[in-house]
Design an enzyme around this catalytic site. Structure first.
Site, PDB file in Angstrom:
ATOM      1  N   ASP A   1       0.862  -1.170   0.000  1.00 58.76           N
ATOM      2  CA  ASP A   1       0.000   0.000   0.000  1.00 58.76           C
ATOM      3  C   ASP A   1       0.909   1.233   0.000  1.00 58.76           C
ATOM      4  O   ASP A   1       2.079   1.142   0.394  1.00 58.76           O
ATOM      5  CB  ASP A   1      -0.887  -0.018   1.244  1.00 58.76           C
ATOM      6  CG  ASP A   1      -1.699   1.251   1.383  1.00 58.76           C
ATOM      7  OD1 ASP A   1      -2.339   1.656   0.403  1.00 58.76           O
ATOM      8  OD2 ASP A   1      -1.652   1.855   2.467  1.00 58.76           O
TER       9      ASP A   1
ATOM     10  N   ASP B  64      -1.523  -0.925   6.087  1.00 61.54           N
ATOM     11  CA  ASP B  64      -1.643  -0.370   7.438  1.00 61.54           C
ATOM     12  C   ASP B  64      -2.563  -1.188   8.324  1.00 61.54           C
ATOM     13  O   ASP B  64      -2.718  -0.887   9.503  1.00 61.54           O
ATOM     14  CB  ASP B  64      -2.091   1.102   7.390  1.00 61.54           C
ATOM     15  CG  ASP B  64      -3.458   1.272   6.743  1.00 61.54           C
ATOM     16  OD1 ASP B  64      -4.182   0.266   6.599  1.00 61.54           O
ATOM     17  OD2 ASP B  64      -3.804   2.410   6.382  1.00 61.54           O
TER      18      ASP B  64
ATOM     19  N   ASP C  51      -6.594  -1.576   4.499  1.00 61.00           N
ATOM     20  CA  ASP C  51      -6.159  -2.602   3.556  1.00 61.00           C
ATOM     21  C   ASP C  51      -6.484  -4.015   4.024  1.00 61.00           C
ATOM     22  O   ASP C  51      -5.880  -4.971   3.542  1.00 61.00           O
ATOM     23  CB  ASP C  51      -4.646  -2.485   3.332  1.00 61.00           C
ATOM     24  CG  ASP C  51      -4.258  -1.108   2.854  1.00 61.00           C
ATOM     25  OD1 ASP C  51      -4.741  -0.697   1.795  1.00 61.00           O
ATOM     26  OD2 ASP C  51      -3.482  -0.438   3.549  1.00 61.00           O
TER      27      ASP C  51
END
Length: 690
Positions: free
Chosen positions: A372, A567, A571
């Site tokens: 991410d 995180d 996600d």
């Protein structure tokens, strides 16, 4: 291997699975609320028996007492055995004296081993202890009490070493329990009252003085302090905390008097989650151990049959004794657990918590990473760098409209907008009917008019015209649009900083053989492209909704084993979709712990490269241990059958092989130590420069 899982429910609400493998043994990890007190007020016990038949109890206190009892037997019996040799040398004519010393020494040393074997037989189970007990009894029946004493001594020492080594979960949990105070100072109406930590409830106000540990997770409401939270995050340098900062159970208050509002208690605390993860990791088993479990039921009868054949053909009881001693495969049994315990300990020290050791093994096979962007490769602390209102709208009006509804959201863009509005001291309007559409935007009614803040495509879906060609000034920025009463008010631009350790982490992963690194983000194309270019990312996807991230991960999984790093909150679906999910900065996050395979309690990206290195190193050491253990056991069997190894040397080699396995595994414990040292030096330099 076939397994049937039977679930047992107790009043704590936990499911305690009993795994039955095809060997017929009951490999059980049960909570029976005895002996171990944690901050949740429950008492836990983990009871496990390994295939060697040695009794590895992870009961706090009980396992220690049992080990101390065996040590006492070893000391007393060892002294008597040594004394028999001294008397034989000094007073050879006093045969009765030194023989009695040897006899009593042998019986004292053999007693705990024989008793354990008898208990196994009473339960209808045959483990490796029976081989050892038979070897000792054979030596005693042969009248060589000194040899019997030496054999029993080395085998008892081996059992003590193995028991202490295999109780890694016990030691870890005991250390964590020590971190949590049993009492706390609750403050009500200005009056302090000392209460049990288990009596605290969410919302209580407590007071913690310098030098004390925090009993629960809490938020500071008064005071400032420096907190040592190495037990949770692995950070070697204390962290400054002030009003509004979160603190975690088991961490230490170093400098200031603080009042705190309790946010989590018992098993819900971060420390409680860490305890659960350690228990899960150390009670789970690798495929190699499952194979050993499967065939354990056949091993002992086979060894006994070969021993009988050896006695039949050689008619030499010493060969049989040596064969039985060397056949106990403690070195093979310890090959995996010792390495796993050492690896889990090293990872926990660095703030890397592994929920299942199968995930540790899987990490060594990862060839692709999907990251991410926001909060993972970047700091995630966005700041507003531009306000671009449309004609006829002032920057203050644009900011006021956005901040009035964004104050109800915790999204990084919302936090940045609120921060700027606070700094500009802009009075905000009351908002009603707030709604957040995950990954798209937010809406609320302000003064009777609908206000929207979100992405360009979502704003278009809501009927608000957004320019097709964004202003060139927006390149490299994250942008959200603001609309009111069906009209566009303008856009707000944000920038995020790439984490300083990100390039080093990616370089190290590639050096370790990771072939593909990708990035997925909900951010704009220009922003994603800028970050990917700086970090030399192989591929990236921008403007991804959660489902889009999952689809991207699924496509990567078709050609390689993939780890997803995020995180742990936004996600969660992608983390669950990867072969391995790694949650960054998961401290205190329920979603991170539940959705990811591995939780990093710090945002230091270098821990990811350390995790891969630790995984590969642990697999290498496990393979070394297994190879050495099998060479020793099966090579020793051959030597004993042909009469090339005496019973005493068999016992010496038996103990020696166990120590070699343990020392080889211990090399894992200090993995990543240089990383914490570098962190400490870097922070010291920063303070000096300031």
């Amino acid at each position: 291997m076939s397994q049937d899982k039977h679930t047992h429910n107790c009043n704590c609400g936990h499911d305690h699975g009993h795994d039955h493998c095809s060997c017929g043994h009951d490999h059980e990890h049960s909570h029976d609320h005895k002996h171990e007190h944690c901050s949740c007020g429950h008492e836990h016990k983990m009871d496990s028996t390994c295939i060697c038949g040695h009794d590895h109890k992870a009961e706090a206190g009980v396992g220690h007492d049992r080990a101390m009892g065996r040590i006492a037997f070893a000391i007393v019996g060892g002294i008597l055995t040594v004394n028999s040799f001294v008397l034989q040398w000094l007073l050879p004519s006093q045969e009765t004296a030194w023989q009695l010393n040897a006899l009593f020494g042998a019986f004292i040393l053999a007693f705990p081993i024989i008793m354990t074997a008898v208990k196994d037989l009473i339960k209808g189970k045959v483990y490796m202890n029976e081989l050892v007990a038979l070897a000792i009894l054979a030596a005693l029946s042969d009248g060589d009490f000194q040899a019997a004493g030496i054999i029993a001594f080395f085998l008892l020492i081996t059992i003590i070493i193995e028991t202490r080594t295999a109780s890694g979960a016990q030691k870890s949990i005991e250390e964590l329990i020590k971190l949590t105070p049993n009492t706390a100072r609750r403050v009500k109406d200005g009056v302090e009252t000392e209460v049990a930590a288990t009596e605290l409830a969410v919302g209580d106000i407590i007071r913690v003085r310098p030098g004390e540990n925090f009993p629960v997770d809490a938020k500071i409401v008064s005071g400032e302090s420096t907190v040592n939270q190495a037990s949770i995050t692995g950070e070697s340098i204390p962290v400054e905390k002030s009003v509004g900062s979160d603190v975690f159970a088991g961490t230490q208050n170093l400098t200031g008097l603080v009042d705190l509002e309790v946010t989590r208690v018992g098993e819900d605390t971060t420390l409680g989650k860490v305890k659960d993860m350690i228990l899960q990791a150390e009670s789970s088993r690798t495929p190699v151990v499952r194979i050993i479990d499967r065939y354990a039921g056949y091993y002992t009868p086979t060894v006994l049959m070969v021993a009988a054949v050896t006695w039949w053909f050689t008619e030499d009881i010493s060969n049989v004794i040596a064969f039985l001693v060397i056949a106990c495969p403690c070195s093979i049994v310890l090959a995996t657990p010792t390495a796993v315990v050492a690896a889990v300990a090293a990872a926990a020290r660095l703030g890397i918590f592994i929920k299942n050791i199968a995930h540790l093994e899987l990490a060594s096979k990862i060839t692709s990473f999907v990251f991410d962007k926001t909060g993972t490769l970047t700091d995630g602390l966005l700041s507003v760098v531009k306000l671009q209102p449309v004609e006829g709208v002032s920057p203050a009006e644009l900011l006021k409209s956005a901040a009035s509804i964004e104050r109800f959201s915790n999204h990084p863009t919302a936090v940045a907008i609120q921060k700027l509005a606070d700094e500009a001291q802009i009075p905000l309007d009351d908002a009603e009917n707030f709604t957040e559409v995950h990954g798209r935007g937010v809406t609320a009614t302000v003064n009777g008019e609908l206000v929207l803040v979100g992405r360009a495509n979502w704003m278009s879906e809501q009927g608000i015209a957004v320019p097709e060609n964004n202003n060139d000034d927006a390149d490299g920025m994250s942008v959200v649009y603001v609309g009111k009463a069906g009209k566009l008010l303008g856009w707000i631009g944000f920038r995020d900083k790439i984490r300083k350790e990100a390039p080093e982490m990616l370089s190290e992963l590639r050096r370790q053989g990771v072939r593909y690194c990708a990035m997925v983000t909900g951010d704009r194309q220009s922003v994603a492209q800028a970050v990917a270019g700086q970090l030399q990312i192989d591929e990236f996807r921008s403007e991804c909704l959660p489902q889009g991230k999952v689809e991207f991960v699924e496509n990567v999984k078709k050609t390689s084993r993939v780890a997803v790093v995020g995180d742990g909150v936004n996600d969660a679906p992608a983390l669950a979709a990867g072969d391995l999910g790694i949650a960054m900065g998961a401290i205190g996050s329920d979603v991170a712990v539940n959705s990811a395979s591995i939780a990093l309690m710090t945002n230091d990206l270098r821990r990811i490269a350390v995790l891969v290195y630790l995984s590969r190193k642990s697999q290498m050491i496990i393979n070394q241990n297994l190879l050495f253990g099998m060479l020793f056991v099966f090579g020793g069997m051959i030597l004993s059958v042909i009469g090339a190894m005496s019973p005493i040397w068999a016992a010496v080699f038996h103990a020696g092989s166990t120590l070699i396995i343990i020392f080889n595994s211990a090399r894992l414990v200090r993995t990543g130590e240089e990383l914490t040292l570098e962190d400490g030096l870097a922070k010291d330099d920063t303070k000096e420069n300031e």
